[in-house]
Design a protein around this motif. Structure first.
Motif, PDB file in Angstrom:
ATOM      1  N   GLU A 149       1.147   4.104  -2.851  1.00 11.15           N
ATOM      2  CA  GLU A 149       0.917   5.513  -2.534  1.00 11.15           C
ATOM      3  C   GLU A 149       2.093   6.376  -3.002  1.00 11.15           C
ATOM      4  O   GLU A 149       1.919   7.409  -3.646  1.00 11.15           O
ATOM      5  CB  GLU A 149       0.769   5.673  -1.016  1.00 11.15           C
ATOM      6  CG  GLU A 149      -0.594   6.179  -0.593  1.00 11.15           C
ATOM      7  CD  GLU A 149      -0.758   6.082   0.913  1.00 11.15           C
ATOM      8  OE1 GLU A 149      -0.043   6.833   1.609  1.00 11.15           O
ATOM      9  OE2 GLU A 149      -1.568   5.257   1.369  1.00 11.15           O
ATOM     10  N   ALA A 195       2.095   6.712  -6.717  1.00 15.23           N
ATOM     11  CA  ALA A 195       1.050   7.638  -7.166  1.00 15.23           C
ATOM     12  C   ALA A 195       1.501   9.076  -6.930  1.00 15.23           C
ATOM     13  O   ALA A 195       1.349   9.945  -7.791  1.00 15.23           O
ATOM     14  CB  ALA A 195      -0.258   7.342  -6.419  1.00 15.23           C
ATOM     15  N   ALA A 196       2.091   9.314  -5.725  1.00 14.45           N
ATOM     16  CA  ALA A 196       2.562  10.661  -5.380  1.00 14.45           C
ATOM     17  C   ALA A 196       3.653  11.095  -6.345  1.00 14.45           C
ATOM     18  O   ALA A 196       3.632  12.219  -6.876  1.00 14.45           O
ATOM     19  CB  ALA A 196       3.080  10.676  -3.942  1.00 14.45           C
ATOM     20  N   ASP A 205       0.842  -1.202   0.000  1.00 11.47           N
ATOM     21  CA  ASP A 205       0.000   0.000   0.000  1.00 11.47           C
ATOM     22  C   ASP A 205       0.875   1.250   0.000  1.00 11.47           C
ATOM     23  O   ASP A 205       0.640   2.192  -0.758  1.00 11.47           O
ATOM     24  CB  ASP A 205      -0.918   0.010   1.233  1.00 11.47           C
ATOM     25  CG  ASP A 205      -2.033  -1.012   1.091  1.00 11.47           C
ATOM     26  OD1 ASP A 205      -2.172  -1.562  -0.035  1.00 11.47           O
ATOM     27  OD2 ASP A 205      -2.751  -1.270   2.072  1.00 11.47           O
ATOM     28  N   ALA A 206       1.916   1.226   0.884  1.00 14.86           N
ATOM     29  CA  ALA A 206       2.805   2.377   0.986  1.00 14.86           C
ATOM     30  C   ALA A 206       3.517   2.621  -0.345  1.00 14.86           C
ATOM     31  O   ALA A 206       3.636   3.754  -0.814  1.00 14.86           O
ATOM     32  CB  ALA A 206       3.821   2.151   2.107  1.00 14.86           C
TER      33      ALA A 206
END
Lengths: 330, 164
Positions: free
Chosen positions: B41, B44-45, B37-38
């Protein structure tokens, strides 16, 4: 219902007389059928039990042959994911694995004895070999017990090897070796076995082994069996004996056992991980001294006991297993 | 007491081992899921930053190049609904592929009567992969290779009819 039951268990004359006297005869028939254990001579009981077992095995073989490989795919999947550092998803294979392990913890390895297609194939090949041996009068030499005991450890090596191959990612490269693939392709009448020559050769070798040694694959090599036999099976529905009540020197149960097991003592949590719950020993004990862990007799009490080979109990376990498989979409 | 212990030793040992294995797998899964998940994220960032950064000129062109790459398949098929069939594990699998704007927009399985349900439902995971990749050159689902190849083969057959 009653009409269907008749050919399986032909009523004795006294039962017929009871029917004539009782106009409300249908429940009576069912009751007599369930009390079958007390009504018929031992040999007939054994024959009927072995037929019921064969019918259950044939049905599972025809309609649910892939449960074994689906559950083991769950094991392979988990270790492949861990090896890759990927998350383990709740896939159908994992669901089948978890449910089958839970079932085994409660009922022991009933799946192996009654529902596994590979186990059933082994039983039939062994029965065929025995039939031929009887006709020709040539009996092959049995495997010495010590050798068999040593070989039963090989399945843990097979399991460990497969887990290591999955973990390292090498398993995916080993196509064409899995004898189960060859078996399931043949079962599905898919004869395009060109890429699976090695698998077919292994399958043939295993089938020869199955024919000459009862439950050869299950006892010695099955990696899923290795997983099952390591489960903390609860003692309630698995077989125990009260050794002090045995005839001196009798080992009828061990002799009739496909896995050559010595049953554990009543009242203990001991369970034989290699027991397939076939129930043959129960019917062969001259003292009817073998019973499930739940029975009163196990606790040294009265006469009421669950022996573990009662027809209703066999059918109940098969029905629960069937229900679980249908629910899981095997 | 000590005889009690001895009598139950093997059961307790098995129970403890099972609990340890299950706990280890659950912990592993929790940690892995968090890590994935990290990572997602962070990715995506990072993408958001690159796209909206006016100074990173060549990164922007790279990004548009990449999007051009993925749309290579676009326009290479005729629009319409195409059907195809291939052999899975137990028998034929029939699919219908919807192509619109030259792209595969959906794949539906019309029949898979002889497939084993558990295997088939695993193999279905190749369908979104095909739509994502706009190609049947995707990994099969391990453990359900036959059914996966059946679905992929049927999509291939269907797309043969859609070739421009």
């Amino acid at each position: 219902m009653a009409q269907n039951l008749k050919p399986v268990a032909p009523p004795k004359n006294n039962v017929l007389e009871k029917w004539k006297r009782n106009p409300n005869w249908e429940p009576e028939v069912v009751k007599d059928y369930l009390n079958f254990e007390e009504q018929y001579p031992k040999k007939q009981q054994r024959q009927l039990r072995s037929w019921v077992r064969t019918v259950i095995q044939v049905l599972f073989f025809l309609f649910l042959p892939s449960a074994y490989s689906a559950a083991f795919n769950g094991v392979k999947y988990i270790f492949t994911q861990v090896g890759k550092g990927a998350a383990i998803q709740w896939t159908p294979f994992v669901a089948i694995l978890v449910v089958l392990l839970a079932y085994t913890i409660v009922f022991g390895r009933f799946f192996c004895g009654y529902a596994c297609a590979f186990g059933s194939l082994g039983d039939w090949l062994f029965a065929l070999q025995k039939y031929i041996a009887k006709k020709t009068g040539k009996k092959p030499k049995a495997l010495p017990r010590d050798t068999a005991k040593a070989l039963s450890g090989v399945k843990y090596v097979v399991l460990t090897a497969i887990i290591v191959l999955c973990f390292t990612g090498l398993y995916a490269k080993l196509t064409g070796w899995n004898p189960w693939d060859a078996f399931s392709m043949l079962h599905a009448r898919n004869f395009a076995l060109g890429k699976h020559i090695a698998a077919v050769v292994i399958l043939v070798v295993l089938m020869v082994g199955m024919a000459f040694e009862e439950r050869f694959f299950c006892k010695f090599l099955c990696p899923m069996g290795a997983v099952f036999s390591l489960m903390p099976t609860l003692p309630f529905f698995s077989l125990h004996r009260t050794r002090k009540d045995c005839l001196t020197g009798c080992s009828a149960c061990t002799k009739t056992c496909p896995a050559d097991l010595d049953l554990p003592e009543s009242g203990t949590l001991s369970v034989r991980g290699d027991c397939f719950q076939c129930g043959k020993c129960v019917g062969n004990c001259p003292k009817t001294n073998i019973h499930c862990g739940v029975s009163d007799r196990a606790a040294g009490g009265g006469k009421r006991s669950l022996r573990g080979n009662e027809l209703w109990f066999v059918l109940l376990r098969a029905a629960i297993l069937l229900g679980l498989f249908i629910w899981l979409g095997v | 007491m000590s005889t009690m212990k001895r009598k139950h030793k093997s059961f307790v040992l098995r129970l403890v081992s099972l609990v340890v294995i299950v706990a280890a797998l659950l912990t592993y899964n929790l940690i892995t899921q968090n890590r994935l998940d990290a990572e997602a994220e962070a990715r995506a960032a990072a993408e958001a930053v690159t796209v909206y950064d006016p100074l990173a000129g060549d990164v922007l062109t790279e990004a548009s190049d990449a999007s051009a790459d993925t749309s290579v398949g676009a326009g290479s098929w005729k629009d319409g609904t195409w059907e195809g069939e291939a052999t899975g594990y137990g028998g034929p699998i029939r699919v219908s592929v919807v192509v619109s704007g030259g792209k595969i927009t959906s794949v539906g399985v019309l029949s898979h009567d002889l497939e084993d349900d558990a295997y088939y439902s695993m193999a279905e995971a190749v369908i979104p992969e095909v739509i994502d990749a706009q190609s049947t050159a995707v990994d099969t689902v391990s453990g359900a290779t036959f059914s996966s190849n059946g679905i992929l083969g049927a999509v291939d057959k269907a797309l043969e009819g859609a070739v421009n």
